[in-house]
Scaffold this motif. Structure first.
Motif, PDB file in Angstrom:
ATOM      1  N   LYS A  44       2.421  14.857 -79.496  1.00 48.40           N
ATOM      2  CA  LYS A  44       3.048  14.698 -80.813  1.00 48.40           C
ATOM      3  C   LYS A  44       4.517  14.341 -80.690  1.00 48.40           C
ATOM      4  O   LYS A  44       5.255  14.969 -79.934  1.00 48.40           O
ATOM      5  N   ALA A  49       2.956  20.510 -81.675  1.00 47.20           N
ATOM      6  CA  ALA A  49       1.647  19.869 -81.538  1.00 47.20           C
ATOM      7  C   ALA A  49       0.553  20.919 -81.709  1.00 47.20           C
ATOM      8  O   ALA A  49       0.658  22.032 -81.184  1.00 47.20           O
ATOM      9  N   TYR A  54      -1.082  15.847 -84.526  1.00 52.21           N
ATOM     10  CA  TYR A  54      -0.623  15.175 -83.316  1.00 52.21           C
ATOM     11  C   TYR A  54      -0.438  13.691 -83.592  1.00 52.21           C
ATOM     12  O   TYR A  54      -0.911  13.169 -84.599  1.00 52.21           O
TER      13      TYR A  54
END
Length: 91
Positions: A44, A49, A54
């Motif tokens: 990400k 994330a 993401y």
């Protein structure tokens, strides 16, 4: 066109929780990632994330290169299970 004379290679262990791959770097010209793991990685740009939040899902043993213009903020990741490493090259 410009050329770059230096590269930085780092290794980050896979993690089943968010881990920072690269800190923000306004001088970043390129970033390349190799998922050297038997598990998928959710990478990400910015923020934390998760398996549902993401930028790109990297399959096992796959390569991803940040598109131009290069994102210079922090880059984070999470794997479906902690196994292997992410190999990162930053110019």
């Amino acid at each position: 066109n410009s050329t770059v004379g230096t590269a930085s290679l780092t290794f980050v262990a896979a993690s089943a929780s968010n881990v920072q791959l690269l800190a923000a770097n306004t001088a970043r010209l390129m970033a390349a990632f190799y998922n050297d793991s038997t598990q998928n990685c959710h990478l990400k740009f910015g923020g934390t994330a998760t398996l549902s939040s993401y930028t790109v899902k990297m399959a096992t043993l796959s390569y991803f290169e940040a598109p131009l213009p290069v994102y210079t903020g922090a880059i984070n990741a999470i794997w479906t299970s902690a196994n292997g490493t992410m190999l990162i090259t930053q110019l």
